[in-house]
Design a protein around this motif. Structure first.
Motif, PDB file in Angstrom:
ATOM      1  N   MET A  94       0.826  -1.210   0.000  1.00 26.24           N
ATOM      2  CA  MET A  94       0.000   0.000   0.000  1.00 26.24           C
ATOM      3  C   MET A  94       0.860   1.260   0.000  1.00 26.24           C
ATOM      4  SD  MET A  94      -3.192   0.990   2.512  1.00 26.24           S
ATOM      5  CE  MET A  94      -2.177   0.824   3.986  1.00 26.24           C
ATOM      6  N   ALA A  95       0.519   2.190  -0.887  1.00 26.80           N
ATOM      7  CA  ALA A  95       1.215   3.471  -0.951  1.00 26.80           C
ATOM      8  C   ALA A  95       0.616   4.423   0.071  1.00 26.80           C
ATOM      9  CB  ALA A  95       1.096   4.059  -2.353  1.00 26.80           C
ATOM     10  N   SER A  96       1.394   5.415   0.463  1.00 24.55           N
ATOM     11  CA  SER A  96       0.890   6.409   1.406  1.00 24.55           C
ATOM     12  C   SER A  96      -0.177   7.266   0.736  1.00 24.55           C
ATOM     13  CB  SER A  96       2.036   7.300   1.894  1.00 24.55           C
ATOM     14  OG  SER A  96       2.583   8.032   0.812  1.00 24.55           O
ATOM     15  N   HIS A 121       4.435   2.144  -7.873  1.00 24.47           N
ATOM     16  CA  HIS A 121       4.643   1.723  -6.481  1.00 24.47           C
ATOM     17  C   HIS A 121       4.244   0.258  -6.299  1.00 24.47           C
ATOM     18  CE1 HIS A 121       4.700   2.251  -2.038  1.00 24.47           C
ATOM     19  NE2 HIS A 121       3.770   1.309  -2.096  1.00 24.47           N
ATOM     20  N   THR A 122       3.077  -0.102  -6.798  1.00 23.72           N
ATOM     21  CA  THR A 122       2.596  -1.479  -6.658  1.00 23.72           C
ATOM     22  C   THR A 122       3.533  -2.465  -7.330  1.00 23.72           C
ATOM     23  OG1 THR A 122       0.293  -0.726  -6.594  1.00 23.72           O
ATOM     24  CG2 THR A 122       0.676  -3.037  -7.148  1.00 23.72           C
ATOM     25  N   VAL A 123       3.914  -2.170  -8.567  1.00 19.46           N
ATOM     26  CA  VAL A 123       4.754  -3.095  -9.328  1.00 19.46           C
ATOM     27  C   VAL A 123       6.146  -3.201  -8.718  1.00 19.46           C
ATOM     28  CG1 VAL A 123       5.853  -3.501 -11.569  1.00 19.46           C
ATOM     29  CG2 VAL A 123       3.463  -2.763 -11.464  1.00 19.46           C
ATOM     30  N   VAL A 124       6.713  -2.078  -8.306  1.00 23.08           N
ATOM     31  CA  VAL A 124       8.064  -2.101  -7.731  1.00 23.08           C
ATOM     32  C   VAL A 124       8.116  -2.984  -6.491  1.00 23.08           C
ATOM     33  CG1 VAL A 124       9.730  -0.695  -6.439  1.00 23.08           C
ATOM     34  CG2 VAL A 124       8.910   0.073  -8.664  1.00 23.08           C
ATOM     35  N   TYR A 125       7.170  -2.811  -5.592  1.00 25.25           N
ATOM     36  CA  TYR A 125       7.205  -3.586  -4.356  1.00 25.25           C
ATOM     37  C   TYR A 125       6.834  -5.051  -4.587  1.00 25.25           C
ATOM     38  CZ  TYR A 125       8.275   0.314  -1.328  1.00 25.25           C
ATOM     39  OH  TYR A 125       8.930   1.347  -0.702  1.00 25.25           O
TER      40      TYR A 125
END
Length: 267
Positions: A25-27, A134-138
């Motif tokens: 989850m991103a901020s 963000h989702t793909v990177v993590y």
């Protein structure tokens, strides 16, 4: 400072295993930011991604896996390496090996990013490209890299021959679908489907490794689903469609490689 990094790493690993929703989850600020801050955040995500790629590829390179660099360091690299890295040829071998071992992960990550975001845009669920990154990177850094690590382990461990043969058989059957789809003649096929590997021959250790591989695949799929739901606020249908798009990523990647390698296109 170092203690803080170690602590964040431990927490990140814990979240990746036990709290994937928190991990991916991103901020809230990520979806409401200026262009300047957005670019800064994108840069930070790229640093995270490349750092994890290097951490994934370096042990493989040092073990000699996938390294086919036989030439000496180029002339432009020699003075740089002599001043900072020592032996230019050794440094060049290391950097080139890391690059070679990173190519597949980076390429598949790029295809995943594009297909995933395209699905979110088409379903009108996207809240911004930054949240997709963000989702793909993590997800890639934790789970997809883990999948590749297990596959590399199977390819190198002599005691896991049956598990390795089973995984290879599945991969060959997957590629063969595209051989048939593109009508590639048998004489030009690099891989051919062999006899089915009997699963009853798997040892307990091999079963455990394959179970880990399946778990990582499920974690990866679930994290991408959570990314659509939590970061983009997508509905269940849109999130599932984005997963289907991600599922097409390996197919697109293999199709492009086959078309290119068999002369279907010229670059």
């Amino acid at each position: 400072m170092a203690t803080g990094r170690v602590g964040r790493t431990v927490v990140g690993l814990f979240d990746a295993v036990f709290r994937p929703s928190r991990f991916v989850m991103a901020s809230n600020a990520a979806s409401r930011t200026s262009l300047r801050r957005g670019l800064s955040r994108l840069q930070s995500l790229l640093v995270v991604f490349l750092t994890n790629v290097v951490l994934y590829a370096t042990p493989l390179t040092l073990s000699g896996y996938g390294v086919a660099v036989e030439t000496q360091a180029p002339s432009w690299f020699v003075p740089i390496a002599q001043r900072t890295l020592g032996n230019p040829d050794t440094a060049w071998w290391l950097f080139a090996g890391i690059a070679q071992n990173s190519v597949f992960l980076i390429a598949l990550s790029a295809v995943t990013l594009l297909t995933y975001h395209a699905a979110l845009v088409v379903t009108r669920s996207s809240k911004g490209f930054l949240l997709t990154v963000h989702t793909v990177v993590y997800s890639v850094s934790a789970y997809l890299a883990g999948i590749f690590t297990v596959l590399v382990f199977l390819s190198q461990a002599a005691a896991y021959e049956t598990a390795r043969a089973l995984v290879i058989d599945l991969q060959v059957r997957f590629i063969s679908v595209f051989y048939d789809l593109f009508g590639i003649p048998e004489s030009r096929r690099v891989f051919s489907v062999g006899e089915t590997v009997p699963m009853v021959q798997l040892s307990s250790g091999e079963t455990a490794v394959l179970a880990l591989l399946v778990a990582l695949v499920l974690y990866f799929v679930y994290s991408m689903y959570l990314g659509a739901r939590l970061n983009h606020g997508a509905g269940v249908t849109s999130a599932v469609l984005s997963l289907l798009a991600v599922g097409l990523s390996p197919a697109i990647y293999v199709a492009i490689l086959l078309v290119y390698s068999t002369g279907g296109i010229t670059l």
